[in-house]
Design an enzyme around this catalytic site. Structure first.
Site, mmCIF file in Angstrom:
data_model
loop_
_atom_site.group_PDB
_atom_site.id
_atom_site.type_symbol
_atom_site.label_atom_id
_atom_site.label_comp_id
_atom_site.label_asym_id
_atom_site.label_seq_id
_atom_site.Cartn_x
_atom_site.Cartn_y
_atom_site.Cartn_z
ATOM 1 N N GLU A 290 0.949 -1.284 0.128
ATOM 2 C CA GLU A 290 -0.094 -0.106 0.215
ATOM 3 C C GLU A 290 0.899 1.330 0.097
ATOM 4 O OE1 GLU A 290 -2.627 0.683 3.288
ATOM 5 O OE2 GLU A 290 -3.971 1.842 2.148
ATOM 6 N N GLY B 20 3.238 2.127 11.056
ATOM 7 C CA GLY B 20 3.121 1.270 12.306
ATOM 8 C C GLY B 20 2.524 -0.160 12.082
ATOM 9 N N ALA B 21 1.734 -0.489 11.081
ATOM 10 C CA ALA B 21 1.123 -1.765 10.816
ATOM 11 C C ALA B 21 0.298 -1.540 9.543
ATOM 12 C CB ALA B 21 0.073 -2.264 12.106
ATOM 13 N N MET B 22 0.350 -2.958 8.945
ATOM 14 C CA MET B 22 -0.298 -2.882 7.559
ATOM 15 C C MET B 22 -1.343 -4.150 7.533
ATOM 16 S SD MET B 22 -0.483 -1.738 4.545
ATOM 17 C CE MET B 22 -1.828 -2.616 3.396
ATOM 18 N N GLU B 23 -2.512 -3.746 6.978
ATOM 19 C CA GLU B 23 -3.600 -4.464 7.057
ATOM 20 C C GLU B 23 -3.642 -5.758 5.781
ATOM 21 O OE1 GLU B 23 -3.818 -1.598 6.101
ATOM 22 O OE2 GLU B 23 -5.539 -0.872 4.778
ATOM 23 N N ASN B 24 -2.770 -6.026 5.219
ATOM 24 C CA ASN B 24 -2.740 -7.119 4.270
ATOM 25 C C ASN B 24 -3.619 -8.464 4.285
ATOM 26 O OD1 ASN B 24 -0.124 -5.897 2.924
ATOM 27 N ND2 ASN B 24 0.713 -6.757 4.900
ATOM 28 N N HIS C 176 -7.377 -1.956 14.978
ATOM 29 C CA HIS C 176 -7.269 -0.951 13.587
ATOM 30 C C HIS C 176 -7.037 -2.057 12.188
ATOM 31 C CE1 HIS C 176 -6.286 2.694 11.275
ATOM 32 N NE2 HIS C 176 -5.691 1.568 10.573
ATOM 33 N N GLU C 177 -6.096 -2.912 12.454
ATOM 34 C CA GLU C 177 -5.822 -3.713 11.309
ATOM 35 C C GLU C 177 -6.925 -4.854 11.161
ATOM 36 O OE1 GLU C 177 -3.967 -2.116 9.740
ATOM 37 O OE2 GLU C 177 -2.891 -1.040 10.985
ATOM 38 N N GLU D 84 -9.504 4.123 6.083
ATOM 39 C CA GLU D 84 -8.791 4.561 7.362
ATOM 40 C C GLU D 84 -9.624 5.187 8.590
ATOM 41 O OE1 GLU D 84 -5.973 3.342 8.006
ATOM 42 O OE2 GLU D 84 -5.300 2.986 5.960
HETATM 43 N N1 BES Z 1 -3.342 1.067 6.000
HETATM 44 C C1 BES Z 1 -2.391 1.506 6.761
HETATM 45 C C2 BES Z 1 -1.032 1.746 6.667
HETATM 46 C C3 BES Z 1 -0.455 2.306 5.554
HETATM 47 C C4 BES Z 1 -0.610 3.956 5.745
HETATM 48 C C5 BES Z 1 -0.074 2.149 4.218
HETATM 49 C C6 BES Z 1 -0.344 4.945 4.782
HETATM 50 C C7 BES Z 1 0.278 3.164 3.410
HETATM 51 C C8 BES Z 1 0.044 4.360 3.591
HETATM 52 C C9 BES Z 1 -2.653 0.937 8.141
HETATM 53 O O1 BES Z 1 -3.823 0.302 8.471
HETATM 54 C C10 BES Z 1 -2.331 2.040 9.197
HETATM 55 O O2 BES Z 1 -3.237 2.929 9.334
HETATM 56 N N2 BES Z 1 -1.547 1.937 10.263
HETATM 57 C C11 BES Z 1 -1.239 3.087 11.184
HETATM 58 C C12 BES Z 1 -1.484 2.162 12.488
HETATM 59 C C13 BES Z 1 -2.686 2.632 13.193
HETATM 60 C C14 BES Z 1 -2.822 2.093 14.599
HETATM 61 C C15 BES Z 1 -3.241 3.644 13.021
HETATM 62 C C16 BES Z 1 -0.007 3.555 11.022
HETATM 63 O O3 BES Z 1 0.983 2.932 10.348
HETATM 64 O O4 BES Z 1 0.327 4.811 11.442
HETATM 65 ZN ZN ZN Z 2 -5.207 1.541 8.776
#
Ligand code: BES
Ligand code: ZN
Length: 946
Positions: free
Chosen positions: A153, A291-295, A326-327, A349
Site C-alpha cells: 500500500e 505502524g502496521a499494515m492490514e494485508n 485497527h488492522e 482509515e
Molecule cells: N493502511 C495503513 C498503513 C498505511 C498507511 C499504508 C499509509 C500506506 C500508506 C494501516 O492500516 C495504518 O493505518 N497503520 C497505522 C497504525 C494505526 C494503529 C493507526 C500507521 O501505520 O500509522
Molecule cells: Zn489503517
C-alpha cells in the site's frame, strides 16, 4: 472512478499515450505469481514470473500495466481459447507513470481472454516499500538473519511484480514463493502444499529451493497482496489467528494471541459479518515503514505495536490493542469492501480508526475508550482542520499525492465524522447500515455514496430520515466534500421567551484564512441547560441547513443560567456563546463540575482555547475556566487542558515573562499529577485510564520541572542504576528525567545500552525517547548524528521520526535539530535513504516548534538554501506558514496571557470571574472573522438581538 478517469484522462493524456490511470481497455481476471528472493549475493535480488489472465474490454493492440524498477526479461501473450500466441512488437516503459506498455503486432478484439506471462527480476529494496529486505541479530547464534517481506500500500505492488495496481481491480491471486534452507514463507492464504519442483522455472535448475504454494485468495486488490520469506516462529494457536515473530521474542506474542481473537469477534458482532478467510496471521517485523499494515489474511506490524512483554506500560498495552483492532477492522473496511480510488481512502482509515475505540470498547469496556476518542481523535482532528487542509474525499493522482493523503484528516476526521453520524442515527441504524453496506459491496469497491445509500435504505425501511427532505448523501457530503468545519455561534434571543435561540454557522479557522468562508454544513444541534441538565440524547433536536444564514429556534428547553450545545462533543464543530453564558458555565464548573458531562467539560476547554486562538473569544475566558480544575477528577478534560496549554507554552518561549506563565501552568499540572500519583502509588488503583494517564501527566509535570514529579523520578532512576526495577508505568518518565538531570556521557551510554540490548520493545521505545532528554548538547548532537550511519547504524529508519519528535520536545533538542539539518544538509539528502523526505520530516516538526528569533532565523536559512528541488521547496514553504501564524499569535495574544497571569498571581481567592470587566469577544479577532458574515447578516442579527 469512471467519471474521474474520463475527466482526468482528457486533462493529462500525455503525448506518449500514457496516463496516470490505466486505460481500462483490458482488465485482470486472475493472477498466478511465482517469486523467489535470493539473499546469497551482496546485491540481494528476486526473480519472478507473473501470469495474468486478462479480458479485453475494447479492441486494442496494447496492454498497459504498472511496473516500477523491474527488469522485465520476457513477455508472452496467448489467446486463451485458441492457445495461439500473439506477437510482441515492443515494450515501452514510462518511468513517470510507473507503467509498462506491451505493444502487440495485432489488435485484440474486445471481450476476449488472454494470458500474459511476464518474467522479471529486481533488487530486494531497502526502503521498506515493495518487496524489501530487513535483518536482525539473533541472540543465540549472534548471527545476522535476513528476511524479505512486502509492503504494497498504496502503490508499491508494481515494484514487486507487473500488475494492474489500482485498488478497484479485485481478482483472485495464486501465489507461490521459493525459499531456501531454514526459511519459511507466509502469504495471504494458508499453505496449499510445499514441494521442490521449480514449476515456474525461475532458478534454471541451479538451486534447490522449497516452493510454498498458497491457496487461491478471494478477489482482492494488489495493495493487499503480501508474502514473507525468512526465519520466523509462532506459538500454537487455538483460533484462526497466529502471531509470528523472531524466535527470541516468541513469549511476547502471548498477549496478542489472547486478545486478537476477541477483537476479531468484536468486529464480527458489530458488522454482523463473519471473518471468512481460513486464517489470519499477525506478523511482527523488525522494519516496517508504517505502524502496521492490514494485508488480507497477513497483517504486518512493527514489533513494538504487536509484541507485549510483561513489564510494558499500560499506555503501551492500549497502543498494541488499538493497533491490532485497527488492522483487524480493515479486513472488513478496506479488504472486503475497498475504496474505489485513493480519493476515498478515508473509507478505509476512518472506519479502522473509529473501530480502534468502538470495537475495542466491547472487549475492554472498562478502558473508557469512547471518551479517549474525543481527546485523541476528535479534538486533534479539529485542531488540524482549522488550518487550510484537504477535504475528506480529495483528488489524488500521483503516488506522492496518495501517500500524503494518509493524514489526520483521513484518519482522525474520518473517524470523527463517522462517530457524529453514529450519534445522530443511533447504534441500531448504524449497525444495520454497515451490515447492508458490507453485504452489498462485498468483494467489490465503493465510493462514499455507496455508504450513504446504505444508511438511506436502512432509515427508509424504518420510515425515518436523517434530515427531513434531504438524502443522507446530501447531508454527509457537506462534511466529506468540503474542507474545514463550522463554528456555531449561539445566543439566547433577548426579547422573546426564554426558550428561543439565535444561531449562525461559519467556517472556523485560526489563520485568518478567509477563502470559502461561505462554506456551510448540515449541522445537527443537540442542547441542554441548567434547569434539566441531561446529556444522553444525542439525536439532533434541530438541523441547521446550509442554505440559511441564521436560525431562530424555539426549543422545549428552559434555561435560567446556562445552556450547552453539542452534547458529548459528538458533532464535528465548535460552539461559541455570548459572554453571559460562558461565565455561567464557568460558575457551574467551579461549583459542581460533574453536572456537566465529562466530554462536554473537555469540549468547553478545547473550544474555548481554540476560539481564543482564533480571536473569537478573549483569552480570559479559557484561562478563567481552568480555575475549576481543582475539582476535575476525571483525566479526560485534563488532556484537553494539557494540549491547550502546550500550544501556548511553545509560543510563549519568546516572552520575557515565560517563566511566570510556566509557573501558572505548573500549578495546574501539579493538581492532576498529585491526584494520579496518589491513586497509583497509595491507593494502588489498577484502571486503564488512571495508569495510562499517570504516564502521560508525569511526562508533562516533569517537563515543567515540578519537583513533586522530578524527585521521585530521579530516585527511581538512581535505584535502577543500582540494579533495581522501576515500576512499569514510571519507567518512561524515569529514564527521561534521569538523563535530563545527569548530563554525563556515562549515564547517557547506560540508557543507550538499554536501547541496543533490551528484549522489550516498550523499554526500547522509552530509552529511544529518553536519549533526547539530555541537556548536554554534545550528547544530543552525537545522538541525532547516529542517523547519518544509515540503515546499518544503531537507529532503524522506521524510528527516525520518533527521535526527531522526542528532540523537538525541549529547547535544547530543537536547537540540536536545527543545526543538524543545516550543517548536514547534503549528507542527509544524498546519503540517507529517501533523504529528501527525512529533511521534510525534520523541517515540518521544527516548524511547529520554533519560537525564538534565532530558531526562526535558522529555519529560514534552511529553506533559502540554494538548489532545493521544487517539491521540497514547496513543502518547506507550506509548513513555514505555520511559523508566521504562530508569530502572529504571539504578537496578538501574549500580552493578554501575561496580563491574566499577573492578575491571577496577585489574587488570593478567585471569587469573581475576571471576564466580567472585559468583553470576552476579542476586538482583533472579531474584526478578522466578521468579514465572513455579510452586511445583511449583521443587520438581521442586530434586529433580532434587540
Ligand atoms: N493502511 C495503513 C498503513 C498505511 C498507511 C499504508 C499509509 C500506506 C500508506 C494501516 O492500516 C495504518 O493505518 N497503520 C497505522 C497504525 C494505526 C494503529 C493507526 C500507521 O501505520 O500509522
Ligand atoms: Zn489503517
Amino acid at each position: 472512478m469512471l467519471l474521474k478517469f474520463v475527466t482526468f484522462y482528457a486533462l493529462v493524456q500525455g503525448l506518449n499515450g500514457f496516463n496516470t490511470f490505466l486505460p481500462n481497455t483490458t482488465v485482470p481476471k486472475s493472477y498466478s505469481l511465482c517469486i523467489a528472493p535470493n539473499f546469497e549475493n551482496e546485491d540481494t535480488s528476486f526473480v519472478g514470473l507473473v501470469q495474468i489472465l486478462i479480458q479485453t474490454k475494447n479492441i486494442t493492440s496494447e496492454v498497459v500495466l504498472h511496473s516500477k524498477d523491474l527488469n522485465i526479461t520476457s513477455v508472452n501473450v496467448t489467446e486463451v481459447s485458441t492457445r495461439q500466441s500473439v506477437g510482441l512488437k515492443e515494450l515501452v516503459y514510462n518511468k513517470d507513470n510507473e507503467q509498462a506498455k506491451i505493444v502487440l503486432y495485432q489488435s485484440l478484439p474486445g471481450n476476449h481472454e488472454y494470458m500474459i506471462a511476464i518474467r522479471f527480476d529486481g533488487l530486494l529494496r531497502n526502503d521498506m516499500t515493495g518487496f524489501y529486505k530487513s535483518s536482525y541479530n539473533q541472540s543465540q547464534t549472534g548471527t545476522e538473519n535476513f528476511l524479505a517481506v512486502t509492503q504494497f500500500e498504496a502503490t508499491y505492488a508494481r515494484s514487486a511484480f507487473p500488475c494492474y495496481d489500482e485498488p478497484h481491480y479485485k481478482v483472485p491471486f495464486n501465489i507461490t514463493v521459493g525459499v531456501s534452507d531454514k526459511q519459511i514463507a507466509l502469504s495471504n492464504m494458508p499453505l496449499s502444499y510445499k514441494d521442490h519442483k521449480d514449476v515456474c522455472e525461475l532458478t534454471n535448475g541451479g538451486k534447490n529451493l522449497s516452493w510454498y504454494h498458497f491457496q487461491q485468495t478471494p478477489p482482492m486488490s494488489t495493495y493487499l497482496v503480501a508474502f514473507f520469506v525468512g526465519e520466523i516462529a509462532s506459538l500454537k494457536s487455538s483460533s484462526k489467528v497466529n502471531v509470528y515473530t523472531r524466535s527470541d521474542y516468541l513469549e511476547q506474542t502471548q498477549y496478542a494471541l489472547g486478545i486478537a481473537p476477541k477483537l476479531l469477534e468484536a468486529m464480527e458482532l458489530f458488522t454482523g459479518i463473519k471473518y471468512k478467510l481460513p486464517k489470519l496471521d499477525l506478523v511482527a517485523l523488525p522494519d516496517l515503514g508504517f505502524g502496521a499494515m492490514e494485508n488480507l489474511g497477513m497483517n504486518t506490524f512493527r514489533e513494538r505495536l504487536l509484541l507485549f512483554p510483561e513489564d510494558s506500560t499500560t499506555q503501551y498495552k492500549g497502543a498494541v490493542t488499538k493497533t491490532i483492532q485497527h488492522e483487524l477492522s480493515h479486513q472488513w473496511f478496506g479488504n472486503l469492501v475497498t475504496c474505489d480510488w485513493w480519493d476515498y481512502v478515508w473509507l478505509n482509515e476512518g472506519f479502522a480508526t473509529f473501530f480502534e475505540y468502538f470495537a475495542t470498547a466491547t472487549v475492554e469496556p472498562d478502558w473508557n475508550l469512547p471518551e479517549f476518542f474525543v481527546v485523541e481523535q476528535h479534538q486533534t482532528a479539529l485542531e488540524y482542520d482549522q488550518l487550510a487542509r484537504h477535504s475528506l474525499s480529495t483528488d489524488v493522482f500521483t503516488p506522492e499525492e496518495i501517500d500524503n493523503s494518509f493524514d489526520r484528516i483521513t484518519y482522525n476526521k474520518g473517524a470523527s465524522v463517522l462517530r457524529m453520524l453514529y450519534s445522530y442515527v443511533g447504534k441500531d441504524v448504524f449497525k444495520d447500515s454497515l451490515k447492508l453496506y458490507l453485504t452489498k459491496h462485498m468483494g467489490g469497491s465503493v465510493n462514499p455514496k455507496g455508504l450513504w445509500d446504505a444508511f438511506e435504505e436502512t432509515l427508509s425501511k424504518r420510515k425515518q430520515t436523517l434530515v427531513k427532505d434531504q438524502t443522507v448523501n446530501e447531508v454527509m457530503s457537506t462534511w466529506t466534500e468540503q474542507s474545514g468545519y463550522p463554528v456555531v455561534n449561539v445566543a439566547k434571543h433577548k426579547n422573546v421567551t426564554k426558550n428561543q435561540f439565535v444561531m449562525t454557522q461559519e467556517r472556523f479557522t485560526v489563520d485568518g484564512f478567509l477563502g470559502k468562508c461561505f462554506t456551510k454544513w448540515f449541522i445537527g444541534v443537540t442542547i441542554t441547560s441548567d434547569l434539566k441538565p441531561t446529556f444522553d440524547d444525542l439525536t439532533a433536536v434541530f438541523w441547521l441547513y446550509p442554505k440559511d444564514d441564521f436560525y431562530i429556534i424555539k426549543l422545549p428547553l428552559e434555561t435560567d443560567k446556562w445552556f450547552i450545545v453539542n452534547l458529548q462533543s459528538t458533532g464535528f464543530y465548535r460552539v461559541n456563546y455570548e459572554e453571559e453564558n460562558w461565565l455561567a458555565l464557568i460558575e457551574q464548573l467551579k461549583n459542581a463540575p460533574d453536572v456537566i458531562h465529562v466530554l462536554n467539560r473537555a469540549h468547553l476547554v478545547d473550544d474555548s482555547f481554540n476560539l481564543a486562538r482564533a480571536g473569537r473569544l478573549n483569552y480570559t475566558v479559557p484561562l478563567e475556566l481552568t480555575n475549576y480544575l481543582d475539582k476535575e477528577n476525571d483525566v479526560i478534560p485534563w488532556y484537553s487542558v494539557m494540549n491547550s496549554f502546550n500550544y501556548i507554552l511553545d509560543r510563549m518561549r519568546r516572552s520575557p515573562l515565560y517563566f511566570e506563565f510556566e509557573n501558572y501552568v505548573s500549578d495546574k499540572a501539579l493538581i492532576i499529577f498529585t491526584k494520579l500519583e496518589r491513586q497509583v502509588k497509595q491507593e494502588q488503583i489498577k484502571k486503564y485510564a488512571i495508569n495510562a494517564s499517570f504516564n502521560t501527566f508525569s511526562v508533562w509535570a516533569c517537563s515543567l520541572n515540578l519537583q513533586a514529579c522530578v524527585l521521585p523520578a530521579i530516585r527511581y532512576f538512581q535505584a535502577w542504576q543500582k540494579g533495581e526495577k522501576i515500576p512499569d508505568d514510571q519507567k518512561h518518565v524515569a529514564f527521561c528525567v534521569g538523563l535530563k538531570y545527569h548530563p554525563d556521557s556515562d549515564t547517557w551510554n547506560q540508557v543507550f545500552q538499554v536501547y541496543l540490548k533490551t528484549q522489550s520493545a516498550s523499554e526500547r521505545y522509552s530509552a529511544l525517547n529518553a536519549l533526547a532528554c539530555s541537556q548536554n548538547v554534545f550528547l544530543l548532537m552525537n545522538y541525532v548524528e547516529l542517523i547519518l550511519k544509515g540503515p546499518n547504524g544503531p537507529i532503524r529508519p522506521q524510528d527516525y521520526r520518533a527521535v526527531f519528535n522526542s528532540l523537538s520536545s525541549n529547547q535544547m533538542g530543537i536547537k540540536t535539530l536545527l543545526y543538524f539539518l543545516r550543517d548536514n544538509w547534503d549528507r542527509i539528502r544524498k546519503e540517507l535513504l529517501n533523504g529528501d523526505s527525512v529533511a521534510e520530516t525534520i523541517y515540518s516538526i521544527l516548524a511547529s516548534k520554533v519560537s525564538l528569533d534565532d530558531e526562526i532565523i535558522l529555519l529560514n536559512e534552511i529553506r533559502s538554501k540554494p538548489g532545493i528541488p521544487s517539491t521540497l521547496q514547496k513543502s518547506f514553504d507550506f509548513v513555514y506558514k505555520q511559523v508566521i501564524i504562530n508569530q502572529k499569535w504571539f504578537d496578538t495574544y501574549s500580552n493578554d496571557i501575561n496580563e491574566f497571569v499577573k492578575l491571577d498571581s496577585s489574587k488570593d481567592d478567585p471569587i469573581s470571574p475576571r471576564t466580567s470587566a472585559a468583553s470576552p469577544i476579542n476586538s482583533v479577532g472579531s474584526l478578522s472573522t466578521i468579514t465572513c458574515l455579510t452586511i445583511i447578516h449583521l443587520v438581521v442579527l442586530f434586529i433580532y438581538y434587540n
